[in-house]
Write a protein that holds these residues in place. Structure first.
Motif, PDB file in Angstrom:
ATOM      1  N   SER A   9      -6.703  58.107  13.155  1.00 50.19           N
ATOM      2  CA  SER A   9      -7.269  57.856  11.826  1.00 50.19           C
ATOM      3  C   SER A   9      -7.360  59.123  10.987  1.00 50.19           C
ATOM      4  O   SER A   9      -7.717  59.059   9.812  1.00 50.19           O
ATOM      5  CB  SER A   9      -8.650  57.217  11.948  1.00 50.19           C
ATOM      6  OG  SER A   9      -9.559  58.094  12.601  1.00 50.19           O
ATOM      7  N   TRP A  49      -7.402  53.748   7.611  1.00 50.15           N
ATOM      8  CA  TRP A  49      -7.692  53.104   8.892  1.00 50.15           C
ATOM      9  C   TRP A  49      -8.996  52.339   8.719  1.00 50.15           C
ATOM     10  O   TRP A  49      -9.985  52.898   8.247  1.00 50.15           O
ATOM     11  CB  TRP A  49      -7.844  54.158   9.982  1.00 50.15           C
ATOM     12  CG  TRP A  49      -7.800  53.618  11.376  1.00 50.15           C
ATOM     13  CD1 TRP A  49      -8.708  52.782  11.979  1.00 50.15           C
ATOM     14  CD2 TRP A  49      -6.822  53.888  12.361  1.00 50.15           C
ATOM     15  NE1 TRP A  49      -8.354  52.523  13.257  1.00 50.15           N
ATOM     16  CE2 TRP A  49      -7.181  53.193  13.532  1.00 50.15           C
ATOM     17  CE3 TRP A  49      -5.665  54.658  12.374  1.00 50.15           C
ATOM     18  CZ2 TRP A  49      -6.442  53.246  14.708  1.00 50.15           C
ATOM     19  CZ3 TRP A  49      -4.923  54.710  13.540  1.00 50.15           C
ATOM     20  CH2 TRP A  49      -5.311  54.004  14.693  1.00 50.15           C
ATOM     21  N   SER A  50      -8.985  51.090   9.115  1.00 50.23           N
ATOM     22  CA  SER A  50     -10.219  50.312   9.015  1.00 50.23           C
ATOM     23  C   SER A  50     -10.462  49.557  10.312  1.00 50.23           C
ATOM     24  O   SER A  50      -9.545  49.247  11.063  1.00 50.23           O
ATOM     25  CB  SER A  50     -10.144  49.324   7.844  1.00 50.23           C
ATOM     26  OG  SER A  50      -9.133  48.376   8.070  1.00 50.23           O
ATOM     27  N   VAL A  51     -11.729  49.281  10.556  1.00 49.00           N
ATOM     28  CA  VAL A  51     -12.164  48.461  11.681  1.00 49.00           C
ATOM     29  C   VAL A  51     -13.186  47.486  11.127  1.00 49.00           C
ATOM     30  O   VAL A  51     -14.116  47.897  10.420  1.00 49.00           O
ATOM     31  CB  VAL A  51     -12.792  49.311  12.810  1.00 49.00           C
ATOM     32  CG1 VAL A  51     -13.345  48.419  13.909  1.00 49.00           C
ATOM     33  CG2 VAL A  51     -11.776  50.308  13.373  1.00 49.00           C
ATOM     34  N   VAL A  56     -12.820  53.555   8.355  1.00 47.93           N
ATOM     35  CA  VAL A  56     -13.368  54.461   9.358  1.00 47.93           C
ATOM     36  C   VAL A  56     -13.684  55.770   8.653  1.00 47.93           C
ATOM     37  O   VAL A  56     -12.808  56.374   8.028  1.00 47.93           O
ATOM     38  CB  VAL A  56     -12.364  54.689  10.509  1.00 47.93           C
ATOM     39  CG1 VAL A  56     -12.860  55.770  11.455  1.00 47.93           C
ATOM     40  CG2 VAL A  56     -12.112  53.384  11.251  1.00 47.93           C
ATOM     41  N   ALA A  62     -10.756  57.225  15.069  1.00 46.64           N
ATOM     42  CA  ALA A  62     -10.224  56.008  15.667  1.00 46.64           C
ATOM     43  C   ALA A  62      -8.783  56.278  16.091  1.00 46.64           C
ATOM     44  O   ALA A  62      -8.094  57.100  15.489  1.00 46.64           O
ATOM     45  CB  ALA A  62     -10.279  54.850  14.676  1.00 46.64           C
ATOM     46  N   HIS A  64      -5.122  54.538  18.413  1.00 45.84           N
ATOM     47  CA  HIS A  64      -4.405  53.566  19.225  1.00 45.84           C
ATOM     48  C   HIS A  64      -3.359  54.351  19.989  1.00 45.84           C
ATOM     49  O   HIS A  64      -2.508  55.021  19.395  1.00 45.84           O
ATOM     50  CB  HIS A  64      -3.731  52.504  18.347  1.00 45.84           C
ATOM     51  CG  HIS A  64      -2.890  51.544  19.138  1.00 45.84           C
ATOM     52  ND1 HIS A  64      -1.550  51.739  19.333  1.00 45.84           N
ATOM     53  CD2 HIS A  64      -3.215  50.408  19.794  1.00 45.84           C
ATOM     54  CE1 HIS A  64      -1.071  50.747  20.063  1.00 45.84           C
ATOM     55  NE2 HIS A  64      -2.061  49.927  20.364  1.00 45.84           N
ATOM     56  N   HIS A  98     -14.293  56.487  17.670  1.00 45.99           N
ATOM     57  CA  HIS A  98     -14.740  55.165  17.239  1.00 45.99           C
ATOM     58  C   HIS A  98     -14.612  54.229  18.441  1.00 45.99           C
ATOM     59  O   HIS A  98     -13.588  54.241  19.132  1.00 45.99           O
ATOM     60  CB  HIS A  98     -13.874  54.665  16.082  1.00 45.99           C
ATOM     61  CG  HIS A  98     -14.455  53.496  15.385  1.00 45.99           C
ATOM     62  ND1 HIS A  98     -14.509  52.250  15.964  1.00 45.99           N
ATOM     63  CD2 HIS A  98     -15.029  53.376  14.168  1.00 45.99           C
ATOM     64  CE1 HIS A  98     -15.082  51.407  15.128  1.00 45.99           C
ATOM     65  NE2 HIS A  98     -15.411  52.075  14.028  1.00 45.99           N
ATOM     66  N   ALA A 100     -13.992  51.159  18.670  1.00 43.17           N
ATOM     67  CA  ALA A 100     -12.878  50.211  18.533  1.00 43.17           C
ATOM     68  C   ALA A 100     -11.562  50.982  18.447  1.00 43.17           C
ATOM     69  O   ALA A 100     -10.791  50.853  17.504  1.00 43.17           O
ATOM     70  CB  ALA A 100     -13.076  49.316  17.320  1.00 43.17           C
ATOM     71  N   SER A 101     -11.339  51.827  19.455  1.00 47.57           N
ATOM     72  CA  SER A 101     -10.086  52.546  19.627  1.00 47.57           C
ATOM     73  C   SER A 101      -9.458  52.013  20.909  1.00 47.57           C
ATOM     74  O   SER A 101     -10.171  51.607  21.828  1.00 47.57           O
ATOM     75  CB  SER A 101     -10.338  54.048  19.748  1.00 47.57           C
ATOM     76  OG  SER A 101     -10.859  54.568  18.544  1.00 47.57           O
TER      77      SER A 101
END
Length: 131
Positions: A9, A49-51, A56, A62, A64, A98, A100-101
């Motif tokens: 991110s 980048w959003s969650v 974020v 964050a 992936h 984050h 949610a990574s």
């Protein structure tokens, strides 16, 4: 011979990027038993980048990470240890992270991928014909 992609991110400075590349390459060799000299890693960052439909912020990183390996070459336990160790390394190097990574180990059929113009399946067959 894994191919690893790491999407972040935020951008990393050169020293952090090098530390991340070395840590992930080392963990891939140590925990998944892959040849370091054949491990390829590409790092990029997303401008947005959003969650949960929320951006974020800069307080957390964050990511992936996807590591592609030949199907059947690693156990569930090896992959679980790898995911835990990669998370810890990234937390130490570029955290806080984050929650949610994601870390994904993708098992690809040996006849579906390879390097230097040869599939992993061809290498496997050739090795067994020679021995």
């Amino acid at each position: 011979m894994p191919m690893i992609t790491l999407d972040l991110s935020r951008a990393l400075d050169a020293d952090s990027r090098l530390a991340v590349v070395r840590a992930i390459s080392d963990l891939t060799a140590e925990l998944l038993g892959k040849k370091r000299e054949l491990t390829a890693l590409a790092i990029s960052h997303a401008e947005h980048w959003s969650v949960g439909a929320e951006a974020v912020d800069d307080a957390l990183t964050a990511f992936h990470l996807e590591t592609r390996v030949t199907a059947g070459t690693n156990t569930k336990q090896e992959k679980a240890r790898y995911q835990a160790a990669v998370w810890q390394a990234l937390e130490a190097l570029i955290g806080p992270l984050h929650p949610a990574s994601y870390i994904v180990v993708s098992d690809l059929p040996a006849d579906s991928w390879g390097y230097s113009g040869e599939t992993q399946e061809l290498r496997h067959v050739r090795a067994h014909l020679v021995s």
